[in-house]
Motif scaffolding. Structure first.
Motif, short mmCIF file in Angstrom:
data_model
loop_
_atom_site.label_atom_id
_atom_site.label_comp_id
_atom_site.label_asym_id
_atom_site.label_seq_id
_atom_site.Cartn_x
_atom_site.Cartn_y
_atom_site.Cartn_z
N LYS A 144 0.83 -1.21 0.00
CA LYS A 144 0.00 0.00 0.00
C LYS A 144 0.87 1.26 0.00
O LYS A 144 0.54 2.26 -0.66
CB LYS A 144 -0.94 0.00 1.20
N LYS A 145 1.97 1.24 0.73
CA LYS A 145 2.88 2.38 0.72
C LYS A 145 3.47 2.59 -0.68
O LYS A 145 3.61 3.73 -1.14
CB LYS A 145 4.00 2.18 1.74
N THR A 146 3.80 1.49 -1.33
CA THR A 146 4.34 1.59 -2.69
C THR A 146 3.29 2.17 -3.64
O THR A 146 3.59 3.02 -4.48
CB THR A 146 4.79 0.21 -3.18
N PHE A 147 2.05 1.72 -3.49
CA PHE A 147 0.97 2.25 -4.33
C PHE A 147 0.79 3.75 -4.08
O PHE A 147 0.66 4.54 -5.03
CB PHE A 147 -0.33 1.51 -4.04
N ASN A 148 0.78 4.17 -2.81
CA ASN A 148 0.62 5.59 -2.50
C ASN A 148 1.75 6.42 -3.09
O ASN A 148 1.53 7.55 -3.57
CB ASN A 148 0.56 5.80 -0.99
N TYR A 149 2.96 5.86 -3.04
CA TYR A 149 4.11 6.57 -3.63
C TYR A 149 3.93 6.74 -5.12
O TYR A 149 4.13 7.83 -5.67
CB TYR A 149 5.40 5.80 -3.34
N ARG A 150 3.52 5.68 -5.80
CA ARG A 150 3.32 5.75 -7.26
C ARG A 150 2.22 6.74 -7.61
O ARG A 150 2.34 7.52 -8.54
CB ARG A 150 2.96 4.36 -7.79
N LEU A 151 1.12 6.68 -6.85
CA LEU A 151 0.01 7.58 -7.12
C LEU A 151 0.41 9.04 -6.87
O LEU A 151 0.08 9.93 -7.65
CB LEU A 151 -1.19 7.20 -6.25
N SER A 152 1.13 9.28 -5.78
CA SER A 152 1.54 10.65 -5.46
C SER A 152 2.50 11.20 -6.51
O SER A 152 2.46 12.38 -6.84
CB SER A 152 2.20 10.69 -4.08
N ARG A 153 3.35 10.32 -7.04
CA ARG A 153 4.28 10.78 -8.08
C ARG A 153 3.53 11.22 -9.33
O ARG A 153 3.89 12.22 -9.95
CB ARG A 153 5.26 9.65 -8.42
N ALA A 154 2.47 10.51 -9.67
CA ALA A 154 1.66 10.92 -10.81
C ALA A 154 0.82 12.16 -10.47
O ALA A 154 0.67 13.06 -11.29
CB ALA A 154 0.75 9.77 -11.24
N ARG A 155 0.30 12.21 -9.24
CA ARG A 155 -0.57 13.31 -8.85
C ARG A 155 0.18 14.62 -8.72
O ARG A 155 -0.39 15.71 -8.88
CB ARG A 155 -1.26 12.97 -7.51
N ASN A 156 1.47 14.56 -8.45
CA ASN A 156 2.26 15.79 -8.27
C ASN A 156 2.32 16.64 -9.54
O ASN A 156 2.73 17.80 -9.48
CB ASN A 156 3.68 15.45 -7.81
N THR A 157 1.94 16.08 -10.67
CA THR A 157 1.94 16.88 -11.90
C THR A 157 1.00 18.07 -11.78
O THR A 157 1.29 19.15 -12.31
CB THR A 157 1.55 16.04 -13.12
N VAL A 158 -0.13 17.90 -11.10
CA VAL A 158 -1.06 19.03 -10.96
C VAL A 158 -0.48 20.07 -10.01
O VAL A 158 -0.67 21.28 -10.22
CB VAL A 158 -2.45 18.54 -10.49
N GLU A 159 0.25 19.64 -8.98
CA GLU A 159 0.91 20.61 -8.10
C GLU A 159 1.98 21.38 -8.87
O GLU A 159 2.13 22.60 -8.72
CB GLU A 159 1.54 19.88 -6.91
N ASP A 160 2.74 20.66 -9.69
CA ASP A 160 3.77 21.32 -10.51
C ASP A 160 3.13 22.29 -11.50
O ASP A 160 3.66 23.38 -11.74
CB ASP A 160 4.60 20.28 -11.26
N ALA A 161 2.01 21.89 -12.08
CA ALA A 161 1.32 22.75 -13.05
C ALA A 161 0.85 24.04 -12.38
O ALA A 161 0.97 25.13 -12.96
CB ALA A 161 0.15 22.02 -13.68
N PHE A 162 0.31 23.94 -11.16
CA PHE A 162 -0.11 25.14 -10.43
C PHE A 162 1.09 26.03 -10.13
O PHE A 162 0.99 27.25 -10.15
CB PHE A 162 -0.82 24.75 -9.13
N GLY A 163 2.24 25.40 -9.82
CA GLY A 163 3.44 26.20 -9.57
C GLY A 163 3.90 26.94 -10.81
O GLY A 163 4.27 28.12 -10.73
N ILE A 164 3.89 26.26 -11.96
CA ILE A 164 4.27 26.91 -13.22
C ILE A 164 3.29 28.01 -13.56
O ILE A 164 3.68 29.12 -13.97
CB ILE A 164 4.33 25.86 -14.34
N LEU A 165 1.99 27.73 -13.40
CA LEU A 165 0.96 28.70 -13.70
C LEU A 165 1.13 29.97 -12.85
O LEU A 165 1.07 31.09 -13.37
CB LEU A 165 -0.42 28.07 -13.44
N SER A 166 1.37 29.79 -11.56
CA SER A 166 1.50 30.94 -10.66
C SER A 166 2.81 31.69 -10.88
O SER A 166 2.87 32.91 -10.67
CB SER A 166 1.42 30.47 -9.20
N SER A 167 3.86 30.98 -11.30
CA SER A 167 5.13 31.64 -11.56
C SER A 167 5.07 32.48 -12.83
O SER A 167 5.67 33.56 -12.90
CB SER A 167 6.25 30.61 -11.67
#
Length: 290
Positions: free
Chosen positions: A224-247
């Protein structure tokens, strides 16, 4: 944004922001109107500061910014924020598989608060958990930080799950009208059966057939920890996109001194311009100029 990209946008929206010549005075050129708007979006300066910099009236600046944002949304939304098709979903899933080794992912979903001044007689509707007044920008982002779908203007007090449920994307998912790919086998894991394509999100969203969130809790198994890590790695793209957008568009980092419905136009314009600059051809052009 390069001069060539600015000229391309000007050619598209120029007729809508060009004003008539009169015997009393010459109108402000469309190029200057666009330049003032881009300066406002990129810096978040006040209208009074921009008026002083460009030797224009404060009301003239505010009108130019809002009219230009309207023109950007009117002419560029269809091309830069098209409705996703079955081919779009499959292409997005392939990119997530290639970049993050997360199969059947149709996009990363999250919300962002855009701070505003408290609207008159609004009570606590816009007051969020961060103890600030805001509207919510919710976006679905692909593996290359491009926005696929967006929902703008919900009250700051609303949760991400509530905003998603009332959005066009959430209703489409509920009514099965998004033209999502049918469940398929994952290569190498045929024993799991046919698995659905999913959007990935954080724990603020509900778990659905086509909406995946991480396992809750702390005492999780290694799998389950491995799954959460994989999911978070994919989900971080939206966080990165918000960072690029705001910058790029630092008006989103400031407290916007406009009425909520006008803030919606400004935020939508930044999302459209973000996608415009995220196109591979435009990225290659900027690298060539450098």
């Amino acid at each position: 944004m390069t001069p060539g990209q600015m000229d391309e946008i000007l050619n598209i929206i120029g007729p809508d922001i060009t004003r008539q010549h009169t015997n009393f005075r010459q109108p402000i050129e469309a190029r200057q109107r666009l330049a003032v708007t881009l300066r406002y979006l990129a810096t978040g300066e006040t209208f009074s500061s921009l008026a002083f910099s460009y030797r224009l009236g404060e009301r003239t600046v505010s009108q130019a910014v809002l009219q230009t944002c309207d023109a950007i949304v009117c002419h560029l939304k269809t091309s830069q924020l098209p409705k996703p098709t079955a081919d779009t979903w499959r292409a997005t899933a392939r990119r997530f598989q290639e970049k993050f080794d997360f199969p059947h992912c149709l996009g990363a979903l999250d919300g962002k608060h855009v701070n505003v001044f408290a609207p008159a007689n609004s009570g606590s509707q816009f007051f969020n958990y961060k103890r600030a007044f805001s509207i919510v920008l919710m976006a679905l982002v692909d593996a290359d930080f491009k926005i696929l779908a967006v929902q703008i203007g919900d009250y700051g007090r609303c949760s991400d799950g509530g905003v998603f449920a009332n959005s066009a994307l959430g209703r489409g998912l509920q009514n099965k009208t998004l033209d999502l790919p049918a469940p398929e086998f994952i290569p190498g894991a045929e024993d799991l059966g046919e698995l659905p394509y999913v959007f990935v999100a954080d724990a603020a969203f509900p778990l659905k057939t086509n909406l995946m969130r991480p396992y809750p809790g702390h005492n999780l198994s290694h799998a389950k920890k491995t799954f959460n890590y994989r999911l978070s790695r994919a989900r971080n793209t939206v966080e990165d996109a918000f960072g690029i957008l705001s910058s790029r568009w630092r008006v989103l980092l400031s407290r916007i001194m406009l009425e909520p419905h006008k803030v919606d136009k400004v935020v939508m314009a930044t999302c459209i311009l973000h996608n415009y600059l995220t196109q591979p051809s435009h990225q290659a052009l900027r690298q060539t100029d450098i």
